[in-house]
Enzyme design. Sequence first.
Site, PDB file in Angstrom:
ATOM      1  N   HIS A  11     -18.321 -19.193 -17.456  1.00 42.12           N
ATOM      2  CA  HIS A  11     -18.766 -17.881 -16.965  1.00 42.12           C
ATOM      3  C   HIS A  11     -17.698 -16.836 -17.252  1.00 42.12           C
ATOM      4  O   HIS A  11     -16.786 -17.083 -18.015  1.00 42.12           O
ATOM      5  CB  HIS A  11     -19.128 -17.927 -15.476  1.00 42.12           C
ATOM      6  CG  HIS A  11     -17.955 -18.242 -14.595  1.00 42.12           C
ATOM      7  ND1 HIS A  11     -17.960 -18.027 -13.244  1.00 42.12           N
ATOM      8  CD2 HIS A  11     -16.737 -18.745 -14.887  1.00 42.12           C
ATOM      9  CE1 HIS A  11     -16.807 -18.395 -12.753  1.00 42.12           C
ATOM     10  NE2 HIS A  11     -16.056 -18.824 -13.709  1.00 42.12           N
ATOM     11  N   HIS A 128      -6.215 -20.136 -22.886  1.00 43.51           N
ATOM     12  CA  HIS A 128      -5.602 -19.628 -21.643  1.00 43.51           C
ATOM     13  C   HIS A 128      -4.086 -19.464 -21.840  1.00 43.51           C
ATOM     14  O   HIS A 128      -3.508 -18.437 -21.450  1.00 43.51           O
ATOM     15  CB  HIS A 128      -5.819 -20.626 -20.503  1.00 43.51           C
ATOM     16  CG  HIS A 128      -7.067 -20.416 -19.690  1.00 43.51           C
ATOM     17  ND1 HIS A 128      -7.397 -19.206 -19.118  1.00 43.51           N
ATOM     18  CD2 HIS A 128      -8.054 -21.288 -19.316  1.00 43.51           C
ATOM     19  CE1 HIS A 128      -8.536 -19.339 -18.438  1.00 43.51           C
ATOM     20  NE2 HIS A 128      -8.965 -20.583 -18.550  1.00 43.51           N
ATOM     21  N   ALA A 394      -8.749  -4.034  -9.477  1.00 44.59           N
ATOM     22  CA  ALA A 394      -8.702  -2.597  -9.728  1.00 44.59           C
ATOM     23  C   ALA A 394      -7.238  -2.183  -9.760  1.00 44.59           C
ATOM     24  O   ALA A 394      -6.478  -2.472  -8.845  1.00 44.59           O
ATOM     25  CB  ALA A 394      -9.433  -1.850  -8.626  1.00 44.59           C
ATOM     26  N   ARG A 472      -0.594  -7.372  -0.986  1.00 44.57           N
ATOM     27  CA  ARG A 472      -0.706  -7.687  -2.421  1.00 44.57           C
ATOM     28  C   ARG A 472      -0.579  -6.373  -3.172  1.00 44.57           C
ATOM     29  O   ARG A 472      -1.556  -5.677  -3.404  1.00 44.57           O
ATOM     30  CB  ARG A 472      -2.070  -8.344  -2.668  1.00 44.57           C
ATOM     31  CG  ARG A 472      -2.228  -8.922  -4.039  1.00 44.57           C
ATOM     32  CD  ARG A 472      -3.630  -9.446  -4.223  1.00 44.57           C
ATOM     33  NE  ARG A 472      -4.604  -8.347  -4.204  1.00 44.57           N
ATOM     34  CZ  ARG A 472      -5.913  -8.519  -4.149  1.00 44.57           C
ATOM     35  NH1 ARG A 472      -6.421  -9.716  -4.065  1.00 44.57           N
ATOM     36  NH2 ARG A 472      -6.736  -7.484  -4.167  1.00 44.57           N
TER      37      ARG A 472
HETATM   38 FE   LIG Z   1     -10.712 -21.794 -17.758  1.00 45.85          FE
END
Ligand SMILES: [Fe+2]
Length: 548
Positions: A11, A128, A394, A472
């Site tokens: 996804h 990745h 964001a 954060r």
């Molecule tokens: Fe992955």
Amino acid sequence: MRVLGINAAFHDHSSALVVDGNVVAAAEEERFTRRKHGKLPVPFSTWELPEESARWCLREAGLGPEDLDAVAYGYDPSLAPFDDGDVVANGWEGLRTLYAKRAPRFLETALPGLDPSSVRFIPHHVAHAASAYHAAPHERSSVLVLDGRGEHASSLAGRWDGRCLDVLSIQELPHSLGLLYEEATEHLGFRRASDEYKVMALASYGEPTFLPQLRDAVRTTGDGGFTIDRIDWATMTKPMHDGETWEPEHADLAASVQARLEEVLLELVRWLHAATGDAVLTMAGGVALNCVANSRIVRDGPFEEVWVQPAAGDSGTSLGAAMHVAHELGDHIEPMPGAALGRRWRDDEIEAWLRTARVPYSRPDDLPDAVGAALAEDAVVAWFQGRSEYGPRALGSRSLLADPTRAENLERLNDIKGREQFRPVAPMVMVDRAPDIFDGPIPSPYMLFTHRVRPGWSERIPAAVHVDGTARIQTVDPEREPLVARMLRSFERRSGVPVVINTSLNTAGRPMVDAPRDALECFGSAPVDVLAIGSFLVRRPTDTRRVG
Ligand SMILES: [Fe+2]
């Protein structure tokens, strides 16, 4: 070289374009289709490609599909264990393999002119990893990838020496820290492979009372790997169902899973550091979006510096795959310039949208100053400026802003967004002022670490402080983000506080706003006071009495 990266296997499908070693454009498909995460991560959806984002990436660079030197697909079906044409094998995993193998043909159909023989399959975890070490501003680094799953594994640990990737360890499925966290997410009544950040937030409200059981079930193997026994979550707490209110035991389970994850990650990074001796660790994979664990790695781990890819989830593999192939084709890869890699609109285009929507608007001489003034008067401001963000956070392009000095603004923002009240909102802060207010690694431009709020400041910015005394943060560099910096300075002049709350510009369950139409829809349907879009300001009328 012109390389288009494609992520489509699971996804968060996405596209990225790298030209002569520079990232030109990168975007998630959900921002175009307005469907959160784009599609479900099931085998039946693997054929669906990020068509709209891919077309946009090419348009942004003035290229056509026929101009590409290569297409990099961030999954290699030849590595998948179900590769013999049996499509129903292992719960239809064979179908995923088949669809991935056919991706060159699907791509040719979606993007006429594209040469299907130019498509290269890149192992998911290599994509990745490349999204971390190539994109980071470091020549060489140790790299750690942890996610739910790739073709046959759930992790990769290695070393990038500036020329090639030396893979030191991979963990084979079914053992997966990402899937472990997903299971806990589902047991706690949230959406798996989507709402893991809610478990991280809920963990702050609990105690890790189930840690002994999880230590028994989740063990490191001393060679960069780990094993995970099958866990019966119901023996710890009853499942929480959608819409139910959480009880202390649910928070305790979240705290326990989070604590065990952090312990295992620390052991893995210590092993990796012992093997490489590097100063820098780069990270990607969905687990690297866990900013609480990232902070633990910084605080208690052996690396001097930790850099996390802002699009650490699967969406980042389109960029990593493209960078990997561009490097193989001989290009020198430049670090990513920031996360603002998505769509942008000119003022004349935005003004045409405002006219179409028939909303009254103004064009202030100094828009950031006007927004700082509105925030100081306790307005909630939708901030739509520049290129949209790549990744889930964001970062001052598509943000909802508010005054952090008023404690009630946390509940107010969660109400505006229609989401759970245990969810924190995060602050943005001028980078030069950040060390006075927060501890931890600074600069921290991508909201990927939590920082303890220094004594005296928690009371001054109560809406921005999580229940555990952390925040954060996003640090703002005035050179890179001049508009956001001017807005922050304007707010500080009026309030004495160089901090503004920044949460994503969307409502619950919807992708972040990307286009002006999305911004107007959000402004029209949620009680936001001001929309600052391009050079324009739209204010909600204060008199909302029914007329006629
Ligand atoms: Fe992955």
